[in-house]
Design a protein around this motif. Structure first.
Motif, mmCIF file in Angstrom:
data_model
loop_
_atom_site.group_PDB
_atom_site.id
_atom_site.type_symbol
_atom_site.label_atom_id
_atom_site.label_comp_id
_atom_site.label_asym_id
_atom_site.label_seq_id
_atom_site.Cartn_x
_atom_site.Cartn_y
_atom_site.Cartn_z
ATOM 1 N N ASN A 233 31.328 -44.870 -47.733
ATOM 2 C CA ASN A 233 30.263 -45.692 -48.285
ATOM 3 C C ASN A 233 29.738 -45.175 -49.622
ATOM 4 O O ASN A 233 29.148 -45.948 -50.371
ATOM 5 N N TYR A 234 29.931 -43.893 -49.920
ATOM 6 C CA TYR A 234 29.397 -43.341 -51.156
ATOM 7 C C TYR A 234 30.455 -43.099 -52.220
ATOM 8 O O TYR A 234 30.140 -43.156 -53.409
ATOM 9 N N CYS A 235 31.667 -42.794 -51.827
ATOM 10 C CA CYS A 235 32.735 -42.578 -52.814
ATOM 11 C C CYS A 235 34.087 -42.841 -52.150
ATOM 12 O O CYS A 235 34.846 -41.893 -51.902
ATOM 13 N N PRO A 236 34.376 -44.096 -51.848
ATOM 14 C CA PRO A 236 35.623 -44.411 -51.142
ATOM 15 C C PRO A 236 36.859 -44.181 -52.003
ATOM 16 O O PRO A 236 36.813 -44.253 -53.230
ATOM 17 N N ILE A 237 37.972 -43.876 -51.323
ATOM 18 C CA ILE A 237 39.273 -43.806 -51.985
ATOM 19 C C ILE A 237 39.840 -45.225 -52.056
ATOM 20 O O ILE A 237 39.965 -45.893 -51.039
ATOM 21 N N VAL A 238 40.157 -45.682 -53.268
ATOM 22 C CA VAL A 238 40.689 -47.034 -53.413
ATOM 23 C C VAL A 238 42.206 -47.041 -53.528
ATOM 24 O O VAL A 238 42.840 -48.075 -53.305
ATOM 25 N N THR A 239 42.793 -45.902 -53.872
ATOM 26 C CA THR A 239 44.250 -45.812 -53.856
ATOM 27 C C THR A 239 44.647 -44.336 -53.831
ATOM 28 O O THR A 239 43.904 -43.476 -54.301
ATOM 29 N N THR A 240 45.797 -44.059 -53.259
ATOM 30 C CA THR A 240 46.295 -42.685 -53.194
ATOM 31 C C THR A 240 47.811 -42.703 -53.336
ATOM 32 O O THR A 240 48.484 -43.640 -52.888
ATOM 33 N N GLU A 241 48.341 -41.682 -53.982
ATOM 34 C CA GLU A 241 49.776 -41.553 -54.185
ATOM 35 C C GLU A 241 50.179 -40.098 -53.987
ATOM 36 O O GLU A 241 49.337 -39.206 -53.980
ATOM 37 N N GLY A 242 51.491 -39.870 -53.856
ATOM 38 C CA GLY A 242 51.983 -38.503 -53.793
ATOM 39 C C GLY A 242 52.869 -38.245 -52.600
ATOM 40 O O GLY A 242 53.330 -39.176 -51.919
ATOM 41 N N ASN A 243 53.131 -36.971 -52.348
ATOM 42 C CA ASN A 243 54.020 -36.570 -51.256
ATOM 43 C C ASN A 243 53.355 -36.785 -49.905
ATOM 44 O O ASN A 243 52.130 -36.738 -49.769
ATOM 45 N N LEU A 244 54.179 -36.980 -48.892
ATOM 46 C CA LEU A 244 53.675 -37.122 -47.529
ATOM 47 C C LEU A 244 53.340 -35.776 -46.911
ATOM 48 O O LEU A 244 52.475 -35.673 -46.054
ATOM 49 N N SER A 245 54.033 -34.730 -47.343
ATOM 50 C CA SER A 245 53.817 -33.406 -46.760
ATOM 51 C C SER A 245 52.515 -32.798 -47.277
ATOM 52 O O SER A 245 52.012 -33.158 -48.339
ATOM 53 N N ARG A 246 51.965 -31.846 -46.507
ATOM 54 C CA ARG A 246 50.753 -31.124 -46.897
ATOM 55 C C ARG A 246 51.012 -29.621 -46.815
ATOM 56 O O ARG A 246 51.823 -29.173 -46.016
ATOM 57 N N LYS A 247 50.324 -28.874 -47.645
ATOM 58 C CA LYS A 247 50.397 -27.426 -47.634
ATOM 59 C C LYS A 247 49.084 -26.847 -47.111
ATOM 60 O O LYS A 247 48.035 -27.483 -47.176
ATOM 61 N N ASP A 248 49.158 -25.621 -46.630
ATOM 62 C CA ASP A 248 47.947 -24.984 -46.099
ATOM 63 C C ASP A 248 46.937 -24.665 -47.200
ATOM 64 O O ASP A 248 45.733 -24.803 -47.006
ATOM 65 N N PHE A 249 47.433 -24.212 -48.345
ATOM 66 C CA PHE A 249 46.541 -23.894 -49.464
ATOM 67 C C PHE A 249 46.507 -25.095 -50.398
ATOM 68 O O PHE A 249 47.563 -25.573 -50.846
ATOM 69 N N ARG A 250 45.289 -25.569 -50.721
ATOM 70 C CA ARG A 250 45.166 -26.827 -51.460
ATOM 71 C C ARG A 250 44.296 -26.635 -52.699
ATOM 72 O O ARG A 250 43.191 -26.104 -52.625
ATOM 73 N N ILE A 251 44.820 -27.083 -53.823
ATOM 74 C CA ILE A 251 44.149 -26.971 -55.117
ATOM 75 C C ILE A 251 43.687 -28.363 -55.539
ATOM 76 O O ILE A 251 44.403 -29.342 -55.357
ATOM 77 N N LEU A 252 42.493 -28.434 -56.116
ATOM 78 C CA LEU A 252 41.967 -29.710 -56.611
ATOM 79 C C LEU A 252 41.690 -29.608 -58.103
ATOM 80 O O LEU A 252 41.109 -28.628 -58.576
ATOM 81 N N ILE A 253 42.104 -30.658 -58.836
ATOM 82 C CA ILE A 253 41.805 -30.761 -60.263
ATOM 83 C C ILE A 253 41.122 -32.102 -60.519
ATOM 84 O O ILE A 253 41.693 -33.154 -60.211
ATOM 85 N N PRO A 254 39.905 -32.116 -61.057
ATOM 86 C CA PRO A 254 39.311 -33.385 -61.507
ATOM 87 C C PRO A 254 40.055 -33.880 -62.745
ATOM 88 O O PRO A 254 40.259 -33.115 -63.699
ATOM 89 N N TYR A 255 40.451 -35.123 -62.730
ATOM 90 C CA TYR A 255 41.224 -35.702 -63.828
ATOM 91 C C TYR A 255 40.355 -35.827 -65.078
ATOM 92 O O TYR A 255 39.216 -36.286 -65.022
ATOM 93 N N THR A 256 40.893 -35.373 -66.216
ATOM 94 C CA THR A 256 40.202 -35.526 -67.501
ATOM 95 C C THR A 256 41.052 -36.424 -68.394
ATOM 96 O O THR A 256 42.179 -36.080 -68.746
ATOM 97 N N ALA A 257 40.509 -37.554 -68.751
ATOM 98 C CA ALA A 257 41.284 -38.561 -69.486
ATOM 99 C C ALA A 257 41.659 -38.094 -70.886
ATOM 100 O O ALA A 257 42.713 -38.472 -71.413
ATOM 101 N N ASP A 258 40.823 -37.242 -71.521
ATOM 102 C CA ASP A 258 41.102 -36.860 -72.904
ATOM 103 C C ASP A 258 42.288 -35.908 -73.022
ATOM 104 O O ASP A 258 43.003 -35.908 -74.016
ATOM 105 N N ASP A 259 42.526 -35.080 -72.002
ATOM 106 C CA ASP A 259 43.642 -34.120 -72.043
ATOM 107 C C ASP A 259 44.086 -33.852 -70.604
ATOM 108 O O ASP A 259 43.855 -32.774 -70.067
ATOM 109 N N PRO A 260 44.741 -34.810 -69.966
ATOM 110 C CA PRO A 260 44.981 -34.722 -68.520
ATOM 111 C C PRO A 260 45.897 -33.591 -68.072
ATOM 112 O O PRO A 260 45.802 -33.144 -66.939
ATOM 113 N N ASP A 261 46.797 -33.118 -68.941
ATOM 114 C CA ASP A 261 47.748 -32.101 -68.490
ATOM 115 C C ASP A 261 47.323 -30.681 -68.825
ATOM 116 O O ASP A 261 48.031 -29.716 -68.558
#
Length: 808
Positions: free
Chosen positions: A467-495
């Motif tokens: 209700n506060y921040c729903p996921i509207v689409t998701t892509e990527g691999n089906l597998s998951r790893k135990d250690f997980r890294i998150l990067i907030p996307y930055t449009a000006d220099d995404p890589d």
């Protein structure tokens, strides 16, 4: 993703149901008095006198002083954030998930238990009154239903109707009932003082002032402390109070002062106005236990027993009204934020009250009052309230630091943060004291917390995020790893930050999650975000190609939210993220993210000519190694709370053959500074210094790492700019290609907007990685104590460095 951080607090969503402000200062003062007095002034004062004697007055005063530390926090936040929910709301705003759910869940139960107790107390008092006057001669209805339990359920039903009927009506009825309560108490006090005035020998009753010693005083404090915590009910009405900025702090302090005065005077006259033959006055009252005040009043005023009985009836009714009101507001606030079924946030179309929350709360209250042995369970409510007050004190500190002067305070806690820190220590100390004297209370608390955890993980957590921040689409691999890294996307220099994440993912066999947030204005429904799905997917294309080429497990998440930071925090909790890699500028600007994040994070100030961006390919590694070219990685090390984490991060990037490692460590050993010594002459000198620091120094040397110590005196550290220049010069001398530093150096933070941070971060021409370990400070403290006691250090990451560099 927008990098703008909103520092203003806007807790009421424009699409939510809001309550009507109809309560004035007198109304909420009466609510606070009713909750704090309840029936306790007649029931608990007698046993407390039996424990402490005349010193019970001192016990009441000390309890009032102790509770004042927390009351000031309630006054501050109640004036600045006057929304239904009170402590639950503030914990939600000031502490990480799932603190808010648990504070609300526990507070809701505590208020329901308290209401059930008051209902049972009323039933018992009322049945006794009817039986003693000859109006009622039976103990049960049809030989099945206990008459006192029946009266308890009827009382709950009546106040459920009153609370649904309207807040104004609730306040007026509560004021009238509390006035009757005060009349009964004042009549006892006046009669007692009159009797004492006519008997000059009354001081003799106080000659043995503390007959049971300090132990008796402490026991009386433990018995009666929770009676002074009813001001929590006042802040539950915050959204319905007129001029809350002024009235809520006033109501808290006025009601607390009046209640303490009444408790002290009732105890004073009960002891001073009676002259029993068989035992001292205090002992006579103590031997009669819960009926002690009734028996005393019978000796110094006409119909004293009946006055106390009627006072008990009225007091329990007033307290029942207050707790019915407050329990419903907690449920309403939790329903509003989807921590309980959203149906509970519905407001009656005619009466403008949270009728569904009232109905559910009073239904549970009535069942508990009728069916359960509440005396044992009631002790748990004391533990629950103390844990809630601990969280609120922590929230006072966090919210003040997060929002600063952007909130409009009607009262500000003095001597910040000493007062709330003291409140935390006192509340936790009392809670642990209850663990010793009433362990069953903790058992009930833990069991209820486990039930709450199941409810949160299975039902409410996913609904809240949806209700506060729903996921509207998701892509990527089906597998998951135990250690997980998150990067907030930055449009000006995404890589830019992806390169760092790939390096760590390789070392840790980790997955990379990238979240992009489509930020929607608060006035616009979140459904409007679906229009941006296609463009957001297209923006992921370059990253998708890069990650596939590097053969890294990845997931793209697209969220829609009114608050970018909230979307990041939700992703961390939902996806069980272990490490956040974020842009330094965004993290530095977001106080909310820094205070509410629940995983470790790296705040990176990357550059387009970043050395790391050029060395990702194995072919380039080989060329560098063949030419003997290495980059310089400088580690700025302060042996602080992040000292273990900085070694982990160093290990991630210290690929064999690519970096020369240089540790620049702060050394505050005064003796060594004064004598300009670089080594210890004997074992005694070594013991004077931190064993952790020495062990790390030896491991660094074994690993072939350059180890440079900066000797920092207290005078240098006091001056932020002088201290910063010393650190900057010590780092630049090595011509660094990458700097890894702890988030705090000395008392200064690199994640704050300060000249010290600007000096160290913006005067270097290489990437800077700021490392932050978000473990609770108590964990850091405990680990350090254990290490110092055992004299041992876990050398895991330093051993890895040793292996890497010995292999060169």
């Amino acid at each position: 993703m927008s990098t703008k951080d909103n520092h203003s607090f806007t807790p009421i969503h424009p699409h939510q149901h809001n309550l009507v402000r109809s309560l004035n200062l007198l109304d909420i003062v009466m609510v606070g008095i009713a909750a704090m007095i309840g029936g306790a002034i007649f029931v608990l004062t007698g046993p407390a006198i039996g424990l402490a004697g005349s010193a019970v007055i001192i016990a009441f005063i000390i309890n009032a002083i102790i509770t004042l530390f927390t009351a000031m926090g309630y006054a501050e936040l109640g004036s600045a954030l006057p929304e239904a929910g009170g402590g639950y709301l503030w914990v939600r705003e000031g502490l990480p998930r799932p603190n808010a759910f648990f504070s609300g869940w526990m507070s809701w139960l505590a208020h329901i238990i308290a209401g059930s107790l008051y209902a049972v107390g009323f039933g018992s008092f009322f049945a006794s009154f009817l039986q003693s006057t000859g109006i009622l001669s039976i103990d049960s209805l049809f030989g099945i239903i206990p008459i006192d339990k029946l009266f308890a359920v009827i009382a709950v039903a009546i106040f459920a109707f009153v609370n649904i009927r309207g807040t104004s009506e609730t306040g007026k009825i509560g004021t009238v009932v509390t006035m009757f309560q005060l009349v009964a108490i004042v009549s006892i006090i006046v009669a007692g003082l009159w009797t004492m005035a006519n008997n000059p020998s009354w001081p003799a009753n106080f000659s043995d002032f503390m007959p049971m010693g300090l132990g008796g005083l402490a026991a009386a404090m433990g018995l009666t402390f929770i009676a002074f915590e009813g001001y929590e009910v006042i802040v539950q009405s915050g959204e319905e109070v007129k001029n809350p900025k002024r009235n809520i702090p006033r109501a808290i302090f006025i009601s607390l002062a009046l209640v303490v005065l009444m408790y002290c005077l009732v105890a004073f006259v009960s002891i001073g106005a009676i002259f029993p033959d068989a035992a001292p006055a205090w002992q006579f009252i103590g031997l009669n236990g819960e009926l002690g005040i009734s028996k005393a009043a019978e000796l110094f005023m006409p119909y004293g027993f009946f006055v106390v009985l009627i006072g008990g009836i009225v007091s329990t009714l007033a307290a029942l009204n207050a707790t019915t009101f407050s329990s419903a507001r907690v449920a309403f606030a939790m329903g509003r934020h989807y921590n309980l079924p959203h149906k509970l946030s519905e407001i009656h179309p005619k009466f403008k009250t949270p009728f569904m929350a009232v109905l559910l709360s009073t239904l549970i209250m009535a069942i508990m009052a009728y069916a359960l042995p509440l005396e044992a369970i009631a002790q748990a409510s004391a533990v629950i309230f103390l844990l809630l007050f601990t969280q609120v004190n922590a929230s006072v500190i966090k919210i003040r630091r997060m929002y600063g002067n952007t909130l409009d305070y009607g009262f500000r806690t003095p001597f910040f943060p000493i007062i709330p820190v003291t409140g935390i220590v006192l509340m936790m100390g009392l809670a642990l004291y209850l663990l010793v004297i009433a362990p069953f209370s903790w058992l009930i608390t833990v069991l209820w917390a486990l039930v709450g955890f199941a409810v949160y993980r299975i039902l409410t957590f996913t609904k809240e995020i949806a209700n506060y921040c729903p996921i509207v689409t998701t892509e990527g691999n089906l597998s998951r790893k135990d250690f997980r890294i998150l990067i907030p996307y930055t449009a000006d220099d995404p890589d830019r930050l992806i390169k760092y994440a790939i390096r760590i993912a390789r070392e840790k066999d980790a997955e990379i999650n990238i979240v992009r947030t489509i930020t929607i204005p608060h006035q616009t429904p979140l459904s409007a975000g679906v229009a941006f799905i296609d463009s957001a997917r297209n923006a992921f294309e370059p990253l998708r190609d890069l990650l596939n080429k590097e053969n890294v497990v990845y997931h793209f998440l697209l969220r829609v939210s009114h608050d970018t930071t909230e979307a990041i925090l939700s992703t961390i909790a939902e996806q069980k993220i272990n490490l956040l890699i974020g842009d330094y500028e965004y993290i530095r600007a977001s106080n909310k993210l820094q205070n509410l994040i629940t995983c470790d994070y790296l705040a990176i100030r990357a550059r387009r000519d970043d050395a790391l961006l050029a060395v990702e390919r194995e072919e380039f590694y080989k060329i560098q190694q063949s030419l003997g070219i290495r980059k310089n990685m400088v580690i700025l090390y302060d042996d602080g709370d992040n000292s273990d984490e900085i070694l982990r991060v160093t290990d991630y990037f210290a690929n064999s053959g690519n970096f020369n490692l240089i540790v620049v460590a702060l050394n505050r050993n005064t003796k060594m500074i004064n004598e300009k010594k670089t080594e210890f002459n004997n074992t005694a000198e070594r013991k004077e210094y931190k064993s952790d620091y020495l062990a790390r120094k030896e491991y660094f040397k074994q690993a072939g790492v350059d180890f440079n110590e900066i000797y920092v005196s207290g005078e240098i550290e006091k001056d932020a700019m002088q201290f910063g220049k010393l650190l900057l010069e010590s780092v630049l001398v090595y011509n660094p290609d990458l700097i890894i530093t702890e988030s705090s150096l000395g008392k200064y933070s690199l994640l704050s907007k300060s000249k010290f941070a600007n000096l160290l971060i913006y005067q270097v021409r290489c990437p800077v990685i700021i490392v932050k370990d978000v473990a609770f400070p108590l964990i850091h403290f405990s680990m350090r104590i254990v290490k110092q006691i055992t004299g041992r250090l876990n050398p895991l990451y330093l051993t890895k460095l040793t292996r890497r560099h010995n292999a060169k």
